[in-house]
Design a protein around this motif. Sequence first.
Motif, PDB file in Angstrom:
ATOM      1  N   ALA A  90       0.836  -1.205   0.000  1.00  0.00           N
ATOM      2  CA  ALA A  90       0.000   0.000   0.000  1.00  0.00           C
ATOM      3  C   ALA A  90       0.869   1.253   0.000  1.00  0.00           C
ATOM      4  O   ALA A  90       0.573   2.231  -0.706  1.00  0.00           O
ATOM      5  CB  ALA A  90      -0.930  -0.001   1.206  1.00  0.00           C
ATOM      6  N   SER A  91       1.945   1.238   0.775  1.00  0.00           N
ATOM      7  CA  SER A  91       2.858   2.390   0.817  1.00  0.00           C
ATOM      8  C   SER A  91       3.518   2.629  -0.532  1.00  0.00           C
ATOM      9  O   SER A  91       3.830   3.775  -0.887  1.00  0.00           O
ATOM     10  CB  SER A  91       3.928   2.168   1.892  1.00  0.00           C
ATOM     11  N   ALA A  92       3.696   1.555  -1.297  1.00  0.00           N
ATOM     12  CA  ALA A  92       4.305   1.668  -2.621  1.00  0.00           C
ATOM     13  C   ALA A  92       3.295   2.088  -3.688  1.00  0.00           C
ATOM     14  O   ALA A  92       3.658   2.260  -4.857  1.00  0.00           O
ATOM     15  CB  ALA A  92       4.953   0.347  -3.010  1.00  0.00           C
ATOM     16  N   GLY A  93       2.025   2.220  -3.297  1.00  0.00           N
ATOM     17  CA  GLY A  93       1.006   2.666  -4.244  1.00  0.00           C
ATOM     18  C   GLY A  93       0.332   1.556  -5.020  1.00  0.00           C
ATOM     19  O   GLY A  93      -0.394   1.822  -5.978  1.00  0.00           O
ATOM     20  N   ASP A  94       0.510   0.299  -4.594  1.00  0.00           N
ATOM     21  CA  ASP A  94      -0.055  -0.824  -5.346  1.00  0.00           C
ATOM     22  C   ASP A  94      -1.577  -0.858  -5.309  1.00  0.00           C
ATOM     23  O   ASP A  94      -2.201  -1.481  -6.176  1.00  0.00           O
ATOM     24  CB  ASP A  94       0.481  -2.144  -4.801  1.00  0.00           C
ATOM     25  N   PHE A  95      -2.186  -0.216  -4.319  1.00  0.00           N
ATOM     26  CA  PHE A  95      -3.647  -0.239  -4.189  1.00  0.00           C
ATOM     27  C   PHE A  95      -4.278   1.124  -4.437  1.00  0.00           C
ATOM     28  O   PHE A  95      -5.453   1.340  -4.107  1.00  0.00           O
ATOM     29  CB  PHE A  95      -4.037  -0.736  -2.785  1.00  0.00           C
ATOM     30  N   GLY A  96      -3.522   2.036  -5.014  1.00  0.00           N
ATOM     31  CA  GLY A  96      -4.047   3.375  -5.211  1.00  0.00           C
ATOM     32  C   GLY A  96      -4.027   4.151  -3.906  1.00  0.00           C
ATOM     33  O   GLY A  96      -3.286   3.820  -2.979  1.00  0.00           O
ATOM     34  N   ASP A  97      -4.845   5.182  -3.834  1.00  0.00           N
ATOM     35  CA  ASP A  97      -4.842   6.061  -2.667  1.00  0.00           C
ATOM     36  C   ASP A  97      -5.619   5.413  -1.522  1.00  0.00           C
ATOM     37  O   ASP A  97      -6.848   5.335  -1.546  1.00  0.00           O
ATOM     38  CB  ASP A  97      -5.461   7.408  -3.036  1.00  0.00           C
ATOM     39  N   CYS A  98      -4.904   4.917  -0.526  1.00  0.00           N
ATOM     40  CA  CYS A  98      -5.518   4.307   0.649  1.00  0.00           C
ATOM     41  C   CYS A  98      -4.485   4.279   1.770  1.00  0.00           C
ATOM     42  O   CYS A  98      -3.308   4.610   1.551  1.00  0.00           O
ATOM     43  CB  CYS A  98      -6.027   2.888   0.356  1.00  0.00           C
ATOM     44  N   GLU A  99      -4.914   3.872   2.945  1.00  0.00           N
ATOM     45  CA  GLU A  99      -4.005   3.788   4.088  1.00  0.00           C
ATOM     46  C   GLU A  99      -4.258   2.491   4.839  1.00  0.00           C
ATOM     47  O   GLU A  99      -5.409   2.176   5.171  1.00  0.00           O
ATOM     48  CB  GLU A  99      -4.236   4.967   5.035  1.00  0.00           C
ATOM     49  N   ILE A 100      -3.223   1.707   5.071  1.00  0.00           N
ATOM     50  CA  ILE A 100      -3.330   0.539   5.943  1.00  0.00           C
ATOM     51  C   ILE A 100      -2.750   0.944   7.300  1.00  0.00           C
ATOM     52  O   ILE A 100      -1.568   1.259   7.415  1.00  0.00           O
ATOM     53  CB  ILE A 100      -2.595  -0.686   5.373  1.00  0.00           C
ATOM     54  N   VAL A 101      -3.607   0.949   8.298  1.00  0.00           N
ATOM     55  CA  VAL A 101      -3.209   1.432   9.620  1.00  0.00           C
ATOM     56  C   VAL A 101      -2.291   0.420  10.299  1.00  0.00           C
ATOM     57  O   VAL A 101      -2.245  -0.758   9.938  1.00  0.00           O
ATOM     58  CB  VAL A 101      -4.437   1.716  10.495  1.00  0.00           C
ATOM     59  N   ASP A 102      -1.557   0.868  11.323  1.00  0.00           N
ATOM     60  CA  ASP A 102      -0.629  -0.007  12.030  1.00  0.00           C
ATOM     61  C   ASP A 102      -1.343  -1.044  12.894  1.00  0.00           C
ATOM     62  O   ASP A 102      -0.792  -2.100  13.172  1.00  0.00           O
ATOM     63  CB  ASP A 102       0.307   0.826  12.918  1.00  0.00           C
ATOM     64  N   ALA A 103      -2.554  -0.755  13.324  1.00  0.00           N
ATOM     65  CA  ALA A 103      -3.278  -1.640  14.233  1.00  0.00           C
ATOM     66  C   ALA A 103      -3.736  -2.919  13.535  1.00  0.00           C
ATOM     67  O   ALA A 103      -4.226  -2.881  12.410  1.00  0.00           O
ATOM     68  CB  ALA A 103      -4.484  -0.903  14.807  1.00  0.00           C
ATOM     69  N   THR A 104      -3.574  -4.063  14.229  1.00  0.00           N
ATOM     70  CA  THR A 104      -4.034  -5.346  13.684  1.00  0.00           C
ATOM     71  C   THR A 104      -5.027  -6.044  14.600  1.00  0.00           C
ATOM     72  O   THR A 104      -5.600  -7.062  14.217  1.00  0.00           O
ATOM     73  CB  THR A 104      -2.848  -6.293  13.442  1.00  0.00           C
ATOM     74  N   SER A 105      -5.242  -5.544  15.791  1.00  0.00           N
ATOM     75  CA  SER A 105      -6.186  -6.155  16.727  1.00  0.00           C
ATOM     76  C   SER A 105      -7.280  -5.159  17.081  1.00  0.00           C
ATOM     77  O   SER A 105      -7.113  -3.947  16.925  1.00  0.00           O
ATOM     78  CB  SER A 105      -5.465  -6.579  18.009  1.00  0.00           C
ATOM     79  N   PHE A 106      -8.408  -5.678  17.575  1.00  0.00           N
ATOM     80  CA  PHE A 106      -9.505  -4.793  17.951  1.00  0.00           C
ATOM     81  C   PHE A 106      -9.096  -3.848  19.074  1.00  0.00           C
ATOM     82  O   PHE A 106      -9.540  -2.704  19.133  1.00  0.00           O
ATOM     83  CB  PHE A 106     -10.723  -5.616  18.379  1.00  0.00           C
ATOM     84  N   THR A 107      -8.246  -4.311  19.994  1.00  0.00           N
ATOM     85  CA  THR A 107      -7.797  -3.442  21.072  1.00  0.00           C
ATOM     86  C   THR A 107      -7.066  -2.229  20.517  1.00  0.00           C
ATOM     87  O   THR A 107      -7.303  -1.087  20.928  1.00  0.00           O
ATOM     88  CB  THR A 107      -6.871  -4.205  22.036  1.00  0.00           C
TER      89      THR A 107
END
Length: 306
Positions: free
Chosen positions: A200-217
Amino acid sequence: MIRSLNDFLRVAREKGPKKLAVLAPEDEDFMLAVKASWQKGYTEPILIGNIEKMERAAEKIEFDISRFEKIIGDDRQAIADLGINMLFTGRLAIISKGQIPTSYIYRSIIKEESRAGSGMTVSVITFWEIPGLDHLVAFTDTGVSIKPDFKTKTEILKNVLFVYRLLGYPKPRIAVLSGQREIGGMLDSYRDFELLQKAASAGDFGDCEIVDATSFTEIFLGGRGRLGNSCGMNMERMPYILLVPCLDTGNIICKLDFFLAVTRCSLVATSRGPVCIPSRSDSGDNIVEQLAMCVVVADRMKTEVK
């Protein structure tokens, strides 16, 4: 931007009716949803299934189906194959599941996608409308891929991002769900999160953001502990999309609407249009909402293609 189920209903009234094939609407509750969707101007149904059962269901709810096209059949796989083929050949805009197992529909979609050479991975997108939140939240894949690997998750993510952009979200925020552990090596799902975030950071999915969080907490509370008045949910940073690690996780989480104050709607986004897949336990009103959602997605897919 489509922010709520009411937005779907409003736009569906403007853009309907769309031609809809209903696969085995042989139950009066489901036929009632078909009737309501037609009366509201969302859809123009084609009914495929056992003629006696469809007529009996329609008679019980005082719905005159003589005006609609009907295709008679009993074999569930043949019914699914016919309906999905009608979608892929452009005869209609939407398909909806009636009293037919969803696995038959998935099988038909996979076959038609292969025949069309689209390369599209079939996946289910389940939306939640959460009170107090100004956007929809989606879980995916909640119905097809049992344990998707990194490549499959990449395609699942592309599918849901395509739908979100159709709905007017220019930069969707995504959480890739995973557990973590300190011994025994990194989980595959966490490694997938790292790879997807890098892509995602390399632009493979277009304009979007994958957040650092992976758990519900982390997602809901910022890692601060149990949900309560002292910490609260960070609604402003709530992701639009939650990519689940496996089918079990997605299917279980998305159906927590039975216990929570949220409303659930699901669809399969194919390369030719949406497929409505209501659960057996869904109410008639909720099925109408899902049909309206598919009307909006179908209309915007048509515009996108043009």
